[in-house]
Scaffold this active site. Structure first.
Site, PDB file in Angstrom:
ATOM      1  N   THR A  30       0.822  -1.214   0.000  1.00 43.68           N
ATOM      2  CA  THR A  30       0.000   0.000   0.000  1.00 43.68           C
ATOM      3  C   THR A  30       0.856   1.264   0.000  1.00 43.68           C
ATOM      4  OG1 THR A  30      -0.105  -0.046   2.400  1.00 43.68           O
ATOM      5  CG2 THR A  30      -1.936  -1.080   1.236  1.00 43.68           C
ATOM      6  N   SER A 116      17.515 -11.001   2.957  1.00 44.43           N
ATOM      7  CA  SER A 116      16.557 -11.383   1.901  1.00 44.43           C
ATOM      8  C   SER A 116      15.396 -12.206   2.418  1.00 44.43           C
ATOM      9  CB  SER A 116      17.254 -12.182   0.797  1.00 44.43           C
ATOM     10  OG  SER A 116      18.242 -11.411   0.227  1.00 44.43           O
ATOM     11  N   ASP A 166       9.783   0.626   4.592  1.00 49.40           N
ATOM     12  CA  ASP A 166      10.851  -0.013   5.359  1.00 49.40           C
ATOM     13  C   ASP A 166      11.696   1.031   6.095  1.00 49.40           C
ATOM     14  OD1 ASP A 166       9.739  -2.074   3.964  1.00 49.40           O
ATOM     15  OD2 ASP A 166      11.407  -2.336   2.579  1.00 49.40           O
TER      16      ASP A 166
HETATM   17  C1  GLA Z   1       8.856  -4.154   0.419  1.00 50.97           C
HETATM   18  C2  GLA Z   1       9.078  -2.709   0.017  1.00 50.97           C
HETATM   19  C3  GLA Z   1       8.112  -1.777   0.765  1.00 50.97           C
HETATM   20  C4  GLA Z   1       6.672  -2.243   0.652  1.00 50.97           C
HETATM   21  C5  GLA Z   1       6.571  -3.744   0.953  1.00 50.97           C
HETATM   22  C6  GLA Z   1       5.214  -4.306   0.653  1.00 50.97           C
HETATM   23  O1  GLA Z   1       9.203  -4.345   1.746  1.00 50.97           O
HETATM   24  O2  GLA Z   1      10.399  -2.324   0.285  1.00 50.97           O
HETATM   25  O3  GLA Z   1       8.251  -0.458   0.285  1.00 50.97           O
HETATM   26  O4  GLA Z   1       6.154  -1.941  -0.608  1.00 50.97           O
HETATM   27  O5  GLA Z   1       7.515  -4.512   0.206  1.00 50.97           O
HETATM   28  O6  GLA Z   1       4.246  -3.709   1.438  1.00 50.97           O
END
Ligand code: GLA
Length: 372
Positions: A30, A116, A166
């Site tokens: 999202t 990862s 993140d």
């Molecule tokens: C990864 C991306 C985030 C987000 C998630 C899914 O972690 O780095 O920015 O889009 O996937 O919610």
């Protein structure tokens, strides 16, 4: 860390920074659709010690991998596919692009965030280096700029068109608190984690690689928004989407259905938490997984199997994949007094069902990135 740095480089570090990984609790894919997310910063982190040195040559040493990299501050235009140093070089380059003079440094890092797996070891590394460079270059940046430097490193240098989730989670996490983020307004606040609960994290043991499929999902979402005539999928409600379904190709419709449903679930989830309604929150987590499997196609059979197993173990509240998907981890909200037994039962049942050995760990919500 100080001693290890001294033993390796023969210098004392000028700065040590620690930045946590994150768990996405509700709100999948999202963030780049300008939606909302509930996440936590976890008690697994990347720690970086660094010292300023004269000249233009930087040296990195990863304690866990026992691996070294050397690069020149003026010659950064050479990302090597799959190399961990890209996250650091990308961050340096983003500081430079913004006009900041980054001094040369020697840095040592040590991480406890699984790589990862879906816990954002990369954002943890980026945020630790952002704090280190901010200090070495005598800057004072606001948190949004720091988060965006990390994201830009990932987007431009690594080539993964990820959102801001993140980095924001790594910076804004607090002990015993969830992070509620609105990626349209960039308003972020903390929400208490209900007492008596714990998060269990288990890896499905299939590694994920986010660059290709992630970018494809993002393009499908952007196409859906364009065809629906809105700025981002944030502007679409589940009802609107059903009414205007005819405007979208099947795949774009399914991707949008996931995102729009997730944004709705985050709102419902936040309300459920404030009412201490764990049953509703757990159901929303399971619905999120269903939506990943059937609409967004970012689950895999192993992740599905693990979430199905969760529903049979005493102490479960809810479970789902966490992060980009396509492998990596599941996150489980469980009753704290049953968390240990839950971990054991999950590992055993997963082995029986898939033949794969996994580990399940109890994670707690930790303080966001900081200097030590
Ligand atoms: C990864 C991306 C985030 C987000 C998630 C899914 O972690 O780095 O920015 O889009 O996937 O919610």
């Amino acid at each position: 860390m100080k001693q290890a740095f001294f033993d390796y480089f023969g210098l004392k570090p000028d700065v040590i920074a620690k930045a946590p990984g994150r768990l996405e609790i509700l709100g999948n894919h999202t963030d780049y659709n300008e939606g909302t997310v509930l996440s936590v910063a976890v008690d697994r982190a990347m720690t970086v010690a660094a010292a300023k040195v004269p000249g233009k040559t930087c040296e990195l040493y990863d304690q866990a991998l026992e691996s070294k990299r050397i690069f020149d501050l003026d010659k950064l235009d050479n990302p090597k596919k799959g190399d961990w140093a890209n996250y650091v070089k990308g961050v340096v380059q983003e500081f430079q692009k913004r006009g900041y003079d980054v001094p040369a440094f020697k840095a040592m890092m040590k991480g406890t965030v699984p790589l990862s797996a879906g816990m954002s070891s990369s954002a943890a590394l980026e945020m630790a280096f952002v704090l280190v460079i901010e200090k070495l270059a005598n800057l004072n940046l606001d948190w949004k700029t720091k988060a965006k430097i990390g994201q830009a490193a990932e987007n431009n240098y690594v080539g993964a068109k990820t959102g801001l989730l993140d980095q924001v989670s790594s910076l804004m996490g607090r002990e015993n608190q969830l992070v509620y983020s609105d990626f349209r307004t960039l308003e972020v606040h903390n929400v208490p984690i209900p007492k008596g609960t714990a998060f269990v994290v288990a890896n499905c043991m299939v590694k994920h690689n986010l660059t290709n499929e992630y970018n494809e999902r993002r393009e499908a979402c952007e196409l859906a928004a364009k065809l629906l005539g809105v700025k981002a999928l944030r502007d679409v409600t589940p009802d609107m989407l059903e009414q205007q379904k005819g405007k979208l190709p099947e795949v774009a419709y399914l991707r949008a259905k996931h995102v729009v449903g997730e944004i709705d679930r985050v709102e419902k989830g936040a309300k459920a938490l404030s009412a201490n309604d764990l049953t509703t929150f757990g159901k929303l987590m399971f619905q999120s997984q269903y939506s990943s499997t059937h609409y967004f196609d970012n689950s895999i059979p192993e992740l599905d199997a693990m979430v199905e197993i969760a529903k049979t173990i005493p102490g479960h509240i809810g479970a789902r994949l966490s992060g980009g998907g396509f492998g990596g981890i599941t996150v489980h909200l469980v009753y704290a007094d049953q968390a240990q037994a839950y971990c054991q039962a999950l590992v055993k049942a997963y082995k029986e069902k898939t033949g794969l050995d996994t580990e399940a760990m109890i994670c707690t919500a930790a303080q966001g990135a900081h200097l030590m």
